[in-house]
Write an enzyme that holds these catalytic residues in place. Sequence first.
Site, PDB file in Angstrom:
ATOM      1  N   HIS A 102       0.842  -1.205   0.000  1.00 45.22           N
ATOM      2  CA  HIS A 102       0.000   0.000   0.000  1.00 45.22           C
ATOM      3  C   HIS A 102       0.875   1.252   0.000  1.00 45.22           C
ATOM      4  CE1 HIS A 102      -3.709  -2.180   0.768  1.00 45.22           C
ATOM      5  NE2 HIS A 102      -4.383  -1.045   0.859  1.00 45.22           N
ATOM      6  N   HIS A 151       0.501  -3.116   9.443  1.00 46.12           N
ATOM      7  CA  HIS A 151       1.948  -3.131   9.240  1.00 46.12           C
ATOM      8  C   HIS A 151       2.671  -2.575  10.451  1.00 46.12           C
ATOM      9  CE1 HIS A 151       2.015  -4.313   5.018  1.00 46.12           C
ATOM     10  NE2 HIS A 151       1.010  -3.482   4.803  1.00 46.12           N
TER      11      HIS A 151
END
Length: 279
Positions: A181, A233
Amino acid sequence: MAKDKKWQLLLDLFSLASVLVPLLTLTQVAHPFERGFFINDDSLKLPFKEQTVTEVTLGIVGFVLNVATILIIEYLQSRRQKNPEQKYIFGFAVPAWVWQSYAAIRTFTFGAGCQQLLSNVTKYAVGRLRPYFMDVCQPEYNETLPANVLGYIQVYNCRNRFDPAYQPYLKDMRLSFFSAHSSFAMYAAVFFIVYIQYKGRWRGSKLLRHAVQFFALLTAWYVGLTRIVENYHHWSDVAVGFINGAIFGFLVVIYVLKPTKHLPLTWQDAPESALPVAR
């Protein structure tokens, strides 16, 4: 008649397929490396959350932003040119601005595919666990097994492995490093920033272009922050993703697309011959 570009078009499509097909195959077929975990690793015990920015949303916004910018700039530039050269594909005439737009969009797509392929190869090879790993997996293990006696659990089963609600996440929970991303968001932003720096033209405001560039960068930064806040993350995953995307974005525009600056520099050092001579 100008040289027909059909072979260049076909080779371009082949080159794009050589990147996009492995990327699609990897994400659909491959299984990530099954890494173990430390019992007391608190970084893996964060709660699972639904993501704000999905892959589809990010991809659409990133592509629409750059494709729309390319089409508008190339069309406006072609209107200022006298008798722009037409290109031919399979014998059909194509306006110069359409070909230039295609060249830029082709390059953007190729770069996007390359950085995403690098991101996903790394994800599957490393298999780093996401911060929500414990919440999704609910691991069951025996600490007395030889592989687990040192406190690093290598043999375990996920309690939720048979729960349909968790099935889509059992593979994804091993794909933390590094953030695709963040990589794509920064790639799209840097490509946009560098492209309009070279090709953008508007004398109405000195700061407008730079304000738009800043907000593109800010948007990419926000995407990365959501990946940390929503526990998808670790911060280091996002940092490496930003670096990867920024490098690809800059190199793709400068060394693959190789745009020519539309306007001369707004200022430059005067030649020495024009400087007054001190007496």
